[in-house]
Design a protein around this motif. Sequence first.
Motif, short mmCIF file in Angstrom:
data_model
loop_
_atom_site.label_atom_id
_atom_site.label_comp_id
_atom_site.label_asym_id
_atom_site.label_seq_id
_atom_site.Cartn_x
_atom_site.Cartn_y
_atom_site.Cartn_z
N HIS A 3 -10.07 4.65 -9.68
CA HIS A 3 -8.93 4.08 -10.41
C HIS A 3 -7.80 5.08 -10.59
O HIS A 3 -8.02 6.29 -10.69
N ASP A 4 -6.58 4.50 -10.66
CA ASP A 4 -5.40 5.26 -11.10
C ASP A 4 -5.02 4.74 -12.48
O ASP A 4 -4.70 3.56 -12.64
N ARG B 18 -15.52 5.53 -19.43
CA ARG B 18 -16.56 4.59 -19.01
C ARG B 18 -16.31 4.09 -17.59
O ARG B 18 -17.24 4.00 -16.77
N LEU B 19 -15.07 3.79 -17.27
CA LEU B 19 -14.74 3.32 -15.93
C LEU B 19 -14.94 4.42 -14.89
O LEU B 19 -15.39 4.16 -13.77
N ASN C 247 -13.37 -5.52 -22.74
CA ASN C 247 -13.92 -6.29 -21.61
C ASN C 247 -13.09 -6.12 -20.34
O ASN C 247 -12.89 -7.06 -19.58
N LEU C 248 -12.60 -4.92 -20.11
CA LEU C 248 -11.71 -4.64 -18.99
C LEU C 248 -12.38 -4.91 -17.64
O LEU C 248 -13.51 -4.50 -17.40
N ASP C 249 -11.64 -5.61 -16.77
CA ASP C 249 -12.10 -5.89 -15.40
C ASP C 249 -11.82 -4.65 -14.55
O ASP C 249 -10.70 -4.15 -14.49
N LYS D 171 -7.56 -1.35 -8.74
CA LYS D 171 -7.45 0.11 -8.68
C LYS D 171 -6.53 0.63 -9.79
O LYS D 171 -6.85 1.62 -10.47
N ASN D 172 -5.40 -0.02 -9.98
CA ASN D 172 -4.42 0.42 -10.98
C ASN D 172 -4.69 -0.22 -12.33
O ASN D 172 -4.78 -1.45 -12.44
N ILE D 173 -4.83 0.61 -13.35
CA ILE D 173 -5.05 0.10 -14.70
C ILE D 173 -4.01 0.74 -15.62
O ILE D 173 -3.89 1.97 -15.69
#
Length: 652
Positions: A105-106, A96-97, A67-69, A73-75
Amino acid sequence: MAPHPGIDTDLLKEKARKDLLGLLEGVRGKKNLVIEQSLAGPIGLFVKFSTLQDYGVDKVFFIENGNLDSTQKNIVFLASGEEANQCIAIAEQIKRLQQSSNVEHDFSVIWVPRRTLVSDRVLEEAGVLGDTAVEVLPSHFVPLDQDVLSLALDDPFGDLYLQKDPTAIFLAAQALMPIQHKYGLFPRIIGKGDNAKRLMELLLRMRTEAAADESTATSRLGMMPSSIIESLIIIDREVDMATPLLTQLTYEGLIDEMFGIKNNQAEIETSIIGQAPGQQPKGQSGAPQQQSLKRKIQLDSSDKLYIQLRDANFAIVGPLLNKVARRLAGEYESRHGAKSTSELREFVSKLPGYQAEQQSLKTHTSLTEEALKHTQSETFSRILEIQQNLVSGSDPTAQHDAIEELICRDIPLITILRLLCLESTVSGGIRPKDLDNFKRMILHAYGYQHVLTLHNLEKMGLLVARTAANPFYIPVGGSGATESKFTNYSALRKQLRLIVDEVNEQDPNDIAYVYSGYAPLSVRLVQAVIQKQHLLSITGNTSPTSSSAQGFHPFDSSLQSIKGATFNKQQKSDSEAAVKARHMLTGSGKEKTVVVMFLGGITFTEIAALRFVARGLEKEGAKKKLLICTTGIVGGREVVGCAIEKGDFGKG
């Protein structure tokens, strides 16, 4: 509480904390942290969430929940590089992201404790390795207390003995090597068990590799035997399978049996211990709650009352709590006797401590009341009676009617299997006719999916049929064999005095108090190395020995009755002159640490018994301290539970 070891475990905690925060600081700006659920507990032991927030962590998610938000930008993913399933889950979430998110994203992945070929291959095949910054958090041992270090593996027993996965041995070697780099070589490595021998050989190989590496300080200066460590004792869980199958009878062990303790925390229903201080009970108005809420309580040495209770036999916990309650009441009433402002000020300064201790007393009193309900039940008494009859050497077939009755009463399967595995372990197997009968009853009562469960238990050697080839039919000591395929508890009961009839639980004089009459074989082996005279005196062994005897001598004949290899390896420096100079500088009367490593897991009762041994060494003036290391904390639930089939395809 046991004397604190000379090796500073707080340094390990601080190093792990700095390493993790340094990696997070390297990812600039706000970031979401996505963590493997099994790592959350161990990491929580050395860093708090508030500290993570100071280093830019906005929200924390579990990889398993998916369930990642995607707003940040940084994950940053934090997971074990050993688990292929976790690597696949991370790769899928990154893909998926990349496909669905409007934000560019980074991604960063931090593998714990090492980067593996599998982790790289999974990310590469998913096409995301090039878009991901990969780092490593080399966190191995996590301090559970000042005298206990754990690898906190998710399934320390099942991985090693059911899956036959040697990763735990490699990780144990990787965790022990930094101790040698910092404090010097273990002067002597002593142990029992085949896996223990593999760990010893791996440590020797890693030492050779470190010496050959020209880039390390070790290769330039050479590693010398430590001046503060006396020895490393390695115990393979496989040499003593009976101990974890027994019901733990210390306070800490019983809480683990009832509620489960993981990473120094237990989840307890609020109906038992109440709401956390400062919280109002919910659901007082309106509809009643559907289920009881739980809250986590911390169970470690930060709680002074818990230090007094945890290693005590549960039978004396009530009187101990009563004594503490009377003392607190007396100290609190002393405020009425304060005549001067300075005396009143002194009382007010102590008030927060009183309140914290009062809250702790309330929590442990509630837990004790709940445990009393459990231990005073007819079922608990029946199970304990069966266990004690089995380990004491009574005819195991006399217990079969009682076990069959428990099956008919629909007692949880895990409890039945613990009893059957205990009989199999201490009696050299179960008579084939009786074993077939029990298997049939289990399949009828609990489901046919447990054909797989019974197969798994047999694979681990926990539930087997008795055969003529069993060593229980061979006279002990006459064969001259140095290794056994089974642990012969029948012979060891007398040789190492595993059963102590008269146990003083109030003021114990032997480790047998932790099981109310049974001394854990694993801890007896440790005593055979570091408490020889005491063990000789209680076993009546008349073998001549000197204080300088090394290894398991003079208990070598008893070792022939225990499963697995026996070894006693001395590590020497390349430069004897340097060793002599070092000993002259440090002196010979310095207190030394004995490191005890349990492969495959250790129970809370064994930790209590080892702390008792440490206190005994202190009383004897032996100038030795113990540092307990393990791959994880286990009990009967973990030992048998890893074999139980979770599916229910037998229904319908």
